[in-house]
Write an enzyme that holds these catalytic residues in place. Sequence first.
Site, PDB file in Angstrom:
ATOM      1  N   ARG A  34      57.910  84.773 -16.526  1.00 48.76           N
ATOM      2  CA  ARG A  34      57.597  83.469 -17.094  1.00 48.76           C
ATOM      3  C   ARG A  34      58.111  83.368 -18.519  1.00 48.76           C
ATOM      4  NH1 ARG A  34      53.638  80.327 -14.572  1.00 48.76           N
ATOM      5  NH2 ARG A  34      53.881  80.635 -12.325  1.00 48.76           N
ATOM      6  N   ALA A  39      58.539  90.279 -23.901  1.00 45.98           N
ATOM      7  CA  ALA A  39      59.918  90.726 -23.679  1.00 45.98           C
ATOM      8  C   ALA A  39      59.934  92.082 -22.986  1.00 45.98           C
ATOM      9  CB  ALA A  39      60.657  90.812 -25.011  1.00 45.98           C
ATOM     10  N   ALA A  73      55.922  87.724  -7.811  1.00 43.47           N
ATOM     11  CA  ALA A  73      55.330  86.627  -8.575  1.00 43.47           C
ATOM     12  C   ALA A  73      54.556  85.707  -7.638  1.00 43.47           C
ATOM     13  CB  ALA A  73      56.417  85.840  -9.300  1.00 43.47           C
ATOM     14  N   ARG A  75      51.080  82.497  -7.622  1.00 38.27           N
ATOM     15  CA  ARG A  75      49.846  81.948  -8.195  1.00 38.27           C
ATOM     16  C   ARG A  75      48.723  82.752  -7.558  1.00 38.27           C
ATOM     17  NH1 ARG A  75      45.657  77.895  -7.772  1.00 38.27           N
ATOM     18  NH2 ARG A  75      45.353  76.973  -9.835  1.00 38.27           N
ATOM     19  N   SER A 118      49.335  89.352   0.909  1.00 37.40           N
ATOM     20  CA  SER A 118      47.947  89.723   0.613  1.00 37.40           C
ATOM     21  C   SER A 118      47.191  89.979   1.906  1.00 37.40           C
ATOM     22  CB  SER A 118      47.258  88.600  -0.163  1.00 37.40           C
ATOM     23  OG  SER A 118      45.854  88.810  -0.234  1.00 37.40           O
ATOM     24  N   TYR A 144      44.323  80.511  -1.382  1.00 35.96           N
ATOM     25  CA  TYR A 144      45.281  81.566  -1.701  1.00 35.96           C
ATOM     26  C   TYR A 144      45.775  82.241  -0.426  1.00 35.96           C
ATOM     27  CZ  TYR A 144      47.000  86.080  -3.442  1.00 35.96           C
ATOM     28  OH  TYR A 144      47.766  87.195  -3.700  1.00 35.96           O
ATOM     29  N   LYS A 148      49.639  82.191   1.269  1.00 31.93           N
ATOM     30  CA  LYS A 148      50.400  83.405   1.557  1.00 31.93           C
ATOM     31  C   LYS A 148      50.811  83.444   3.026  1.00 31.93           C
ATOM     32  CE  LYS A 148      50.650  85.920  -2.290  1.00 31.93           C
ATOM     33  NZ  LYS A 148      51.928  86.438  -2.825  1.00 31.93           N
ATOM     34  N   GLY A 193      27.075 104.811 -18.949  1.00 28.12           N
ATOM     35  CA  GLY A 193      25.870 105.377 -18.360  1.00 28.12           C
ATOM     36  C   GLY A 193      24.861 104.340 -17.919  1.00 28.12           C
TER      37      GLY A 193
END
Length: 318
Positions: A34, A39, A73, A75, A118, A144, A148, A193
């Site tokens: 993106r 960089a 890549a 969403r 996924s 999602y 996919k 802990g």
Amino acid sequence: MNASVLLTGATGFVGKAVLDALRERGDNVVAALRGSSTAIEAPGGMVKRIESLDEHTQWQDCLHGVETVIHSAARVHVMNDTEADPLAAFRRVNVEGTLNLARQAEAAGAKRFIFISSIKVNGEGTVEGVPYHADDVPAPVDPYGISKMEAEQGLRALAARSSLEVVIIRPVLVYGPGVKANFLAMMRWLDKGVPLPFGAIDNRRSLVALGNLVDLIITCMDHPAAANQTFLVSDGDDLSTTGLLRKMAEALGKPARLLPVPSVLLQFAASAVGKRSLSQRLCGSLQVDIGKTRSLLGWTPPISVADALKQVAQSYRG
């Protein structure tokens, strides 16, 4: 084996690890990220910055000579989505953006397209002892997972009418150095802990260490049997939530202060405060069978759970 590779999502949790592995192999890499991302250096290749990932993204300038596309890549799944139409937002990036890239890659002469999908394509959970398989009928539940699945379907259709080979990999929960979200939160609790009410959870969940996922992705770049196949990936060592927390504490060198609260009470309490999905991830089972991945590719997870958790603990310690 040196190759020319286009890697998307090169600064993401998975993408960055893949980029490091490609660098070690000496591959020529076009790393796509993106426009606002940090960089990076692409060994022997170039960096392409994109403002958005959708049906309008132009890829021609970085596909010349590319043999393999690794598309990580996406969403990603978000807990509190503010989009008015979440499914449309996921489709714009994960379906239309993916298929646009694949069509341009095929037109440019790329040979193989590796799509990081996924396990949510399979569904949200399994009955203990009845794992998901790579060739099960998909049953996604949320936007999602649906996006996919639709991307997978479009890629298979493209492969059927062209010379482009498509490889689909569906990871389960990925953990490794730099992991965030609930995995990191649990590690922090254990390190401090804090007594946790997760000492009596007898579920089974498949996880995959980042190094194991990257190793499979690299394997799928070159393996002839990977062409036009779908693979599930895990460590091959399913754990209960209680067992995972104990192993995490061991990796941290800390005692696991786990209280044996019955799962049914945890689920009731979580539902009462609107955290039903969290209780499903903590108390429910989600197992995958990686038999197809092992047999077709001759692949075995190279990193054990214990060693992977040690890597996470060392990274957490800084």
